[in-house]
Design a protein around this motif. Structure first.
Motif, PDB file in Angstrom:
ATOM      1  N   GLU A  52      10.711  20.848  -1.277  1.00 45.41           N
ATOM      2  CA  GLU A  52      10.799  19.632  -0.458  1.00 45.41           C
ATOM      3  C   GLU A  52      12.253  19.396  -0.089  1.00 45.41           C
ATOM      4  O   GLU A  52      13.131  19.400  -0.961  1.00 45.41           O
ATOM      5  CB  GLU A  52      10.267  18.413  -1.231  1.00 45.41           C
ATOM      6  N   LEU A  53      12.488  19.186   1.177  1.00 48.42           N
ATOM      7  CA  LEU A  53      13.840  18.928   1.657  1.00 48.42           C
ATOM      8  C   LEU A  53      13.904  17.485   2.147  1.00 48.42           C
ATOM      9  O   LEU A  53      13.035  17.051   2.898  1.00 48.42           O
ATOM     10  CB  LEU A  53      14.193  19.856   2.832  1.00 48.42           C
ATOM     11  N   ARG A  54      14.909  16.776   1.703  1.00 44.46           N
ATOM     12  CA  ARG A  54      15.060  15.409   2.220  1.00 44.46           C
ATOM     13  C   ARG A  54      16.166  15.420   3.279  1.00 44.46           C
ATOM     14  O   ARG A  54      17.307  15.813   2.996  1.00 44.46           O
ATOM     15  CB  ARG A  54      15.429  14.441   1.112  1.00 44.46           C
ATOM     16  N   MET A  55      15.771  14.955   4.467  1.00 47.67           N
ATOM     17  CA  MET A  55      16.722  15.013   5.579  1.00 47.67           C
ATOM     18  C   MET A  55      17.621  13.790   5.598  1.00 47.67           C
ATOM     19  O   MET A  55      17.194  12.680   5.256  1.00 47.67           O
ATOM     20  CB  MET A  55      15.961  15.079   6.914  1.00 47.67           C
ATOM     21  N   ALA A  56      18.838  14.040   6.015  1.00 46.70           N
ATOM     22  CA  ALA A  56      19.764  12.914   6.191  1.00 46.70           C
ATOM     23  C   ALA A  56      19.350  12.129   7.427  1.00 46.70           C
ATOM     24  O   ALA A  56      18.631  12.628   8.296  1.00 46.70           O
ATOM     25  CB  ALA A  56      21.179  13.445   6.353  1.00 46.70           C
ATOM     26  N   ARG A  57      19.771  10.851   7.473  1.00 44.38           N
ATOM     27  CA  ARG A  57      19.433  10.019   8.623  1.00 44.38           C
ATOM     28  C   ARG A  57      19.970  10.670   9.913  1.00 44.38           C
ATOM     29  O   ARG A  57      21.113  11.137   9.951  1.00 44.38           O
ATOM     30  CB  ARG A  57      20.054   8.637   8.447  1.00 44.38           C
ATOM     31  N   GLY A  58      19.131  10.771  10.934  1.00 43.25           N
ATOM     32  CA  GLY A  58      19.557  11.348  12.216  1.00 43.25           C
ATOM     33  C   GLY A  58      19.402  12.856  12.285  1.00 43.25           C
ATOM     34  O   GLY A  58      19.719  13.483  13.294  1.00 43.25           O
ATOM     35  N   CYS A  59      18.900  13.429  11.220  1.00 47.28           N
ATOM     36  CA  CYS A  59      18.741  14.890  11.173  1.00 47.28           C
ATOM     37  C   CYS A  59      17.591  15.320  12.090  1.00 47.28           C
ATOM     38  O   CYS A  59      16.539  14.683  12.126  1.00 47.28           O
ATOM     39  CB  CYS A  59      18.488  15.321   9.730  1.00 47.28           C
ATOM     40  N   ASP A  60      17.777  16.438  12.824  1.00 48.96           N
ATOM     41  CA  ASP A  60      16.727  16.939  13.714  1.00 48.96           C
ATOM     42  C   ASP A  60      15.937  18.013  12.970  1.00 48.96           C
ATOM     43  O   ASP A  60      16.471  19.085  12.676  1.00 48.96           O
ATOM     44  CB  ASP A  60      17.371  17.529  14.975  1.00 48.96           C
ATOM     45  N   PRO A  61      14.671  17.771  12.674  1.00 51.64           N
ATOM     46  CA  PRO A  61      13.893  18.761  11.910  1.00 51.64           C
ATOM     47  C   PRO A  61      13.738  20.084  12.657  1.00 51.64           C
ATOM     48  O   PRO A  61      13.610  21.145  12.038  1.00 51.64           O
ATOM     49  CB  PRO A  61      12.548  18.071  11.695  1.00 51.64           C
ATOM     50  N   GLN A  62      13.762  20.028  14.001  1.00 52.92           N
ATOM     51  CA  GLN A  62      13.658  21.275  14.769  1.00 52.92           C
ATOM     52  C   GLN A  62      14.857  22.176  14.490  1.00 52.92           C
ATOM     53  O   GLN A  62      14.728  23.396  14.407  1.00 52.92           O
ATOM     54  CB  GLN A  62      13.572  20.953  16.271  1.00 52.92           C
ATOM     55  N   GLN A  63      16.024  21.553  14.333  1.00 53.53           N
ATOM     56  CA  GLN A  63      17.235  22.314  14.035  1.00 53.53           C
ATOM     57  C   GLN A  63      17.126  22.968  12.652  1.00 53.53           C
ATOM     58  O   GLN A  63      17.500  24.119  12.459  1.00 53.53           O
ATOM     59  CB  GLN A  63      18.466  21.381  14.089  1.00 53.53           C
ATOM     60  N   VAL A  64      16.542  22.193  11.708  1.00 50.39           N
ATOM     61  CA  VAL A  64      16.354  22.739  10.351  1.00 50.39           C
ATOM     62  C   VAL A  64      15.401  23.927  10.413  1.00 50.39           C
ATOM     63  O   VAL A  64      15.635  24.965   9.779  1.00 50.39           O
ATOM     64  CB  VAL A  64      15.785  21.644   9.410  1.00 50.39           C
ATOM     65  N   THR A 118       0.861  -1.184   0.000  1.00 50.20           N
ATOM     66  CA  THR A 118       0.000   0.000   0.000  1.00 50.20           C
ATOM     67  C   THR A 118       0.894   1.230   0.000  1.00 50.20           C
ATOM     68  O   THR A 118       2.092   1.154   0.325  1.00 50.20           O
ATOM     69  CB  THR A 118      -0.875   0.023   1.252  1.00 50.20           C
ATOM     70  N   LEU A 119       0.330   2.374  -0.328  1.00 50.37           N
ATOM     71  CA  LEU A 119       1.121   3.597  -0.375  1.00 50.37           C
ATOM     72  C   LEU A 119       1.756   3.869   0.982  1.00 50.37           C
ATOM     73  O   LEU A 119       2.949   4.171   1.083  1.00 50.37           O
ATOM     74  CB  LEU A 119       0.222   4.778  -0.797  1.00 50.37           C
ATOM     75  N   SER A 120       0.952   3.724   2.041  1.00 43.17           N
ATOM     76  CA  SER A 120       1.488   4.054   3.374  1.00 43.17           C
ATOM     77  C   SER A 120       2.580   3.073   3.782  1.00 43.17           C
ATOM     78  O   SER A 120       3.586   3.465   4.378  1.00 43.17           O
ATOM     79  CB  SER A 120       0.369   4.095   4.415  1.00 43.17           C
ATOM     80  N   SER A 121       2.427   1.777   3.405  1.00 36.42           N
ATOM     81  CA  SER A 121       3.473   0.820   3.784  1.00 36.42           C
ATOM     82  C   SER A 121       4.766   1.111   3.039  1.00 36.42           C
ATOM     83  O   SER A 121       5.864   0.933   3.568  1.00 36.42           O
ATOM     84  CB  SER A 121       3.010  -0.620   3.525  1.00 36.42           C
ATOM     85  N   ILE A 122       4.616   1.570   1.807  1.00 31.59           N
ATOM     86  CA  ILE A 122       5.827   1.925   1.047  1.00 31.59           C
ATOM     87  C   ILE A 122       6.479   3.155   1.664  1.00 31.59           C
ATOM     88  O   ILE A 122       7.694   3.211   1.874  1.00 31.59           O
ATOM     89  CB  ILE A 122       5.459   2.183  -0.433  1.00 31.59           C
ATOM     90  N   GLN A 123       5.638   4.144   1.988  1.00 23.54           N
ATOM     91  CA  GLN A 123       6.191   5.378   2.570  1.00 23.54           C
ATOM     92  C   GLN A 123       6.819   5.109   3.922  1.00 23.54           C
ATOM     93  O   GLN A 123       7.824   5.724   4.283  1.00 23.54           O
ATOM     94  CB  GLN A 123       5.082   6.430   2.690  1.00 23.54           C
ATOM     95  N   ASP A 124       6.220   4.141   4.643  1.00 26.38           N
ATOM     96  CA  ASP A 124       6.763   3.814   5.964  1.00 26.38           C
ATOM     97  C   ASP A 124       8.200   3.312   5.882  1.00 26.38           C
ATOM     98  O   ASP A 124       8.981   3.466   6.820  1.00 26.38           O
ATOM     99  CB  ASP A 124       5.882   2.759   6.642  1.00 26.38           C
ATOM    100  N   GLN A 125       8.515   2.672   4.745  1.00 26.69           N
ATOM    101  CA  GLN A 125       9.882   2.160   4.601  1.00 26.69           C
ATOM    102  C   GLN A 125      10.892   3.310   4.627  1.00 26.69           C
ATOM    103  O   GLN A 125      12.054   3.127   4.931  1.00 26.69           O
ATOM    104  CB  GLN A 125      10.032   1.404   3.278  1.00 26.69           C
ATOM    105  N   TYR A 126      10.432   4.511   4.274  1.00 27.60           N
ATOM    106  CA  TYR A 126      11.351   5.649   4.193  1.00 27.60           C
ATOM    107  C   TYR A 126      11.235   6.574   5.411  1.00 27.60           C
ATOM    108  O   TYR A 126      12.095   7.420   5.628  1.00 27.60           O
ATOM    109  CB  TYR A 126      11.081   6.446   2.905  1.00 27.60           C
ATOM    110  N   GLY A 127      10.128   6.439   6.202  1.00 30.26           N
ATOM    111  CA  GLY A 127       9.964   7.254   7.400  1.00 30.26           C
ATOM    112  C   GLY A 127       9.617   8.691   7.062  1.00 30.26           C
ATOM    113  O   GLY A 127       9.456   9.066   5.906  1.00 30.26           O
TER     114      GLY A 127
END
Lengths: 449, 303
Positions: free
Chosen positions: B253-265, B212-221
Motif C-alpha cells: 500500500e502506498l500513501r500518496m502525498a497531497r497533490g500527487c498524480d497517481p498516473q505519474q506513480v 460510518t466507515l465510508s464517511s471516515i474514509q472520505d475524510q482522507y480521500g
C-alpha cells in the motif's frame, strides 16, 4: 431485593454444598473445644513420675510434719478409688541440714535439680514458726525478694501450673499450724476440730411466687451451669460468627482476582452484590447455628441436663448472631474488595478476628466481675456487645434489663453504619486491579464514598 | 430513538483522565464499534454506559433515560475479562445470570442459546472443564440471555479461533437483525470494517473519529494505491510523492502525498517493473488507525 436474594442463594448453596463446609461443621467445635479435649486426654494420661524434693528445715520440727503429710498423701490420694490406677505422682522428701553458707547450698541443690536428681527443694525458715515478731517489726513476707526473708521458699525448675508448689503451700501451712498449736498447748486430739475446713454451700437468690405469694426455696448453685453455659454460649456464638464471616474476605478477593465481579456488576449494583454476599454468609451462619443448637439441645436432653439449656437466651443469641455476622461480613466484603490478591486479604484477616478474639481474651475477667464498670462498658462497646453481653446475660444474676436493649441499639446502629461504609468502599475498590488499597484509602472511601 | 447518548462525559481516576469530554450518539438497531489503542478509554466508556462507573461530569442516557447506578434488563454486557463461576455447571450458571438480569426464570432462553451455539451437551458440565473457546461462547450467552435491547461487548472476539469467532459474529448479526443495538470494541480493524455501521475511535480519552466507515474514509480521500509488483518492495522505494509504503507481503500500500498524480506513480512503477495489480482506493481503517495512533502521529506532533 430480588437480585440480593438471588446472589445470596447462589453463594449460600455454593458454600454449604462444599465438603469443606460439611467437614468444618464437625471440625470447628473440635478445634475451638480442643483445649478442653486436650485437657481431658492429658488427665487420662497423667504424669506419675516420682517427685523427689529436698527439704532444708531451719525450724527443726516443720520438715517432719510436711513429710508425714506427704506420706499420708502417697497412701491415700494417688490412686483412683474404683480402679486402683495411679493418677498422681508420689512425693518423696529428703531432709538436709541447713548449711553454713545458704547460698552455696542453694547452688548445689539447684545443680541437682538441673541434672534431674531432684524435682525441687524447699527451705523452711525459722520465722515460719513465730512470724508475729517480724510482722510487728514491719516485715512484709509477700514483698520479699530474698529467699532468706521468706517464711517458706520453694525452688523449682517447672513452669506453668506448679502442682507441687501448690501442695507444698497447703501442707506446709497445715503442718506449721499444727506445730504452732502444739507449742500453744492445744491438745493434739483437738487439732482436726480447730483446723477443719468449713463447707460453704452456694445458693441463688430467693423470690416470692407471684401466684401463691409463697417465699420460694433458694436453688443450690450449679457450678457447671454457672461457668459452662455462659462460656459455651459465647464460644458457640464466636465460632459461628467466624465460620460465617471469615471465608467472605478471601471469597470476594478471589471473585475479584478471577474477574467475576465485572460480569456481576453488569447485572447488579455494587450494593446488591455486597449485600447478597453478606446475606449468603448469614445463611451459612444460621445453618451452622441450627446444627449446633439443635445438636447441643438434643445432647443435653439425652444426658438429662435439659434444665441447663438457656432457652430464654436463644432469641438474644440469634439477634446478636445476625448483627455480628452482618457487621463482620460487610467489613470482610469491603476489605476483600480493597485487596488485589488472596495473600493480601490474609494479612487483613486479623481485623475480622479482633471482634471475636478480644472478647475471648476477656472471658476470665468478665466472669469474675460480670457487673463491674469495665465489664459493663466493654459489653456496651458495639463490636464486642454480641459476645460480651451474651456472656453476661448467661451468667447467674444476669444484667440489668436495660443493658441488652441499649447494647442491641448500639449494635444495630453500628452495623448499619458499617454496612453503608462497607458498601462505599466496595463500590469504589471492587474493580481496582493490580494494587491493594491502603488503609487511608479505605477510610476516605468509607467517609466520602 | 437513539439507544445511547453520551454528552460531554469526563471520567478521571486520580491524576489520569480516562475519558475526556466525550460526546457520541449510538443509533438504535445499529452496530457501533469502538476502536482505539489499549488504555484509550473504550472500556471506561462502556462501563459508564452500563452504570458500573459513574461519570465525573456529563451525562449518559440509555434509551433516553439516565441510569444513575441502576441495572437494567435491557442491557447485556460482556466484559473484556471473562468472569464465570468455574465450579458451577454451565446451564445453572447461565440461568443465574439471566435471572439476575431479568428477575424471572430464563430456562427456555438458556436452552435455546445452548442449542444455537452447540453447547447443549456441555450444559451439565462444570465451567472449569470447558475449553477457552467454549467458555467464550458461554460468556456470550450470559450477556444475551434473556433478550437485551442493547448489547455491549468488550473485545468479543479476543482469543477466539476463527470458527468460534464466526459463530459469535453470526449470533451478533442475528441479534442486530432482531432489532438489538450492539456496541462492541475491537482491535481487529477487519471486524470493525465488516460488522460496524458506525465506528468511533477513542484516543487518549478523546473521540478522534466517529461515523460510518465510508464517511471516515472520505475524510482522507482516495490517497492510497494498492499494487502487486514483481520484485515487491525493492522496486517501490524512492517513489516520488509517496509518503509511506506499507508492505503487506503479496501486495503493498502506498500513501500518496497531497497533490500527487497517481498516473505519474503508475508510469514510474511500470518503468521499473511489471505490475499485476494497481488500484486507487480510500485508506483502510487499519491505515487510518495507524495514522492517528501510530508512531508517525507522534512524529507529526513532535514536528
Amino acid at each position: 431485593m430480588h437480585r440480593i436474594l438471588l446472589i445470596a442463594r447462589r453463594d449460600y448453596l455454593a458454600t454449604i454444598r462444599t465438603k469443606a463446609f460439611i467437614i468444618g461443621l464437625v471440625v470447628a467445635p473440635i478445634l475451638f473445644g480442643g483445649g478442653f479435649l486436650g485437657l481431658a486426654l492429658i488427665q487420662n494420661k497423667p504424669d506419675i513420675k516420682e517427685r523427689r524434693i529436698a527439704i532444708v528445715d531451719r525450724t527443726g520440727v516443720a520438715a517432719a510434719v510436711v513429710i508425714q503429710a506427704a506420706q499420708e498423701r502417697n497412701t491415700k490420694e494417688l490412686f483412683d478409688k474404683k480402679t486402683g490406677r495411679q493418677l498422681q505422682p508420689r512425693y518423696v522428701f529428703e531432709t538436709l541440714a541447713p548449711a553454713a553458707d545458704a547460698k552455696v547450698q542453694r547452688l548445689e541443690l539447684s545443680e541437682r535439680v538441673r541434672h534431674g536428681q531432684l524435682f525441687g527443694f524447699v527451705e523452711i525458715n525459722s520465722t515460719a514458726l513465730d512470724p508475729s515478731k517480724d510482722e510487728t517489726a514491719g516485715q512484709d513476707y509477700e514483698a520479699s525478694k530474698d529467699p532468706a526473708d521468706s517464711q517458706v521458699a520453694t525452688f523449682m525448675n517447672a513452669g506453668g501450673f506448679d502442682e507441687v508448689g501448690r501442695w507444698l503451700s497447703g501442707s506446709t501451712n497445715e503442718g506449721i499450724r499444727r506445730v504452732r498449736l502444739a507449742r500453744l498447748g492445744v491438745d493434739r486430739s483437738r487439732f482436726k476440730e480447730v483446723l477443719d475446713n468449713l463447707t460453704v454451700g452456694r445458693f441463688g437468690l430467693v423470690s416470692r411466687d407471684p401466684k401463691t405469694g409463697q417465699i420460694g426455696e433458694a436453688a443450690k448453685k450449679n457450678e457447671a451451669a454457672e461457668f459452662g453455659i455462659p462460656f459455651g454460649l459465647m464460644l458457640l456464638l464466636g465460632m459461628i460468627v467466624m465460620i460465617g464471616s471469615s471465608p467472605l474476605l478471601s471469597a470476594v478477593t478471589e471473585d475479584k482476582a478471577q474477574r467475576l465481579v465485572e460480569m456481576l456488576l453488569g447485572l447488579a449494583t455494587p450494593f446488591e452484590l455486597m449485600m447478597g454476599k453478606v446475606l449468603g454468609a448469614l445463611g451459612v451462619a444460621l445453618t451452622s447455628s441450627a446444627f449446633y443448637i439443635v445438636g447441643g439441645t438434643l445432647a443435653l436432653e439425652g444426658m438429662g441436663l435439659s434444665g441447663l439449656i438457656p432457652f430464654a437466651l436463644f432469641p438474644w443469641f440469634y439477634v446478636y448472631l445476625v448483627a455480628d455476622v452482618t457487621f463482620l461480613c460487610s467489613l470482610a466484603a469491603a476489605l476483600g474488595a480493597g485487596c488485589s490478591s488472596p495473600q493480601d486479604a490474609q494479612q487483613l484477616a486479623i481485623l475480622l478476628l479482633a471482634p471475636v478474639m478480644i472478647p475471648y481474651f476477656m472471658i476470665a475477667f468478665i466472669m469474675q466481675q460480670p457487673n463491674g464498670a469495665i465489664s459493663t462498658a466493654m459489653s456496651l462497646f458495639p463490636p464486642f456487645t454480641p459476645m460480651l453481653m451474651l456472656l453476661r446475660q448467661a451468667m447467674p444474676g444476669g444484667v440489668p434489663a436495660w443493658q441488652p436493649w441499649v447494647g442491641l441499639l448500639g449494635v444495630l446502629a453500628f452495623t448499619m453504619v458499617m454496612v453503608v461504609a462497607a458498601s462505599r468502599i466496595f463500590r469504589v475498590s471492587i474493580l481496582l486491579q493490580g494494587k491493594s488499597a491502603k488503609m487511608a484509602d479505605l477510610v476516605r472511601w468509607a467517609v466520602r464514598g | 430513538m437513539d439507544a445511547v447518548q453520551i454528552a460531554s462525559v469526563t471520567k478521571t481516576f486520580g491524576a489520569v483522565t480516562a475519558v475526556d469530554d466525550l460526546s457520541l450518539v449510538v443509533p438504535e438497531g445499529s452496530v457501533y464499534g469502538f476502536i482505539g489503542p489499549n488504555g484509550s478509554g473504550k472500556t471506561t466508556t462502556m462501563r459508564m454506559i452500563t452504570s458500573i462507573f459513574y461519570p465525573d461530569r456529563g451525562e449518559v442516557r440509555v434509551f433516553g433515560k439516565q441510569m444513575l447506578g441502576a441495572r437494567s434488563e435491557l442491557i447485556g454486557y460482556l466484559p473484556e475479562e471473562r468472569g464465570l463461576y468455574r465450579k458451577m455447571a454451565v446451564q445453572p450458571m447461565l440461568e443465574f445470570y439471566g435471572e439476575l438480569r431479568s428477575g424471572r426464570k430464563v430456562t427456555a432462553e438458556v436452552e435455546g442459546w445452548l442449542k444455537k451455539l452447540e453447547l447443549t451437551k456441555w450444559a451439565t458440565q462444570k465451567v472449569q472443564t470447558l475449553s477457552k473457546g467454549m467458555s467464550q461462547k458461554v460468556q456470550f450467552i450470559a450477556a444475551v440471555v434473556p433478550a437485551p435491547k442493547l448489547l455491549i461487548l468488550d473485545e468479543p472476539f479476543s482469543g477466539l479461533d476463527p470458527v468460534s469467532a464466526d459463530v459469535i459474529q453470526s449470533a451478533i448479526l442475528e441479534l442486530r437483525r432482531g432489532g438489538v443495538t450492539v456496541i462492541l470494541s475491537t482491535h481487529d480493524m477487519q471486524v470493525a470494517e465488516n460488522m460496524c455501521d458506525y465506528i468511533c475511535m477513542i484516543f487518549r480519552g478523546k473521540k478522534v473519529l466517529d461515523g460510518t466507515l465510508s464517511s471516515i474514509q472520505d475524510q482522507y480521500g482516495n490517497d492510497t494505491i494498492r499494487v502487486a509488483a514483481e520484485g515487491g518492495m525493492q522496486f517501490l522505494e524512492g517513489l516520488p510523492d509517496v509518503e509511506r509504503i506499507r508492505d503487506l507481503g503479496q501486495v503493498q500500500e502506498l500513501r500518496m502525498a497531497r497533490g500527487c498524480d497517481p498516473q505519474q506513480v503508475l508510469r514510474t512503477l511500470m518503468a521499473r517493473t511489471r505490475l499485476t495489480s494497481f488500484s486507487i482506493m480510500k485508506p483502510s481503517l487499519h491505515d487510518i488507525f495507524v495514522r492517528i495512533a501510530g508512531p508517525e502521529a507522534g512524529e507529526a506532533q513532535v514536528a
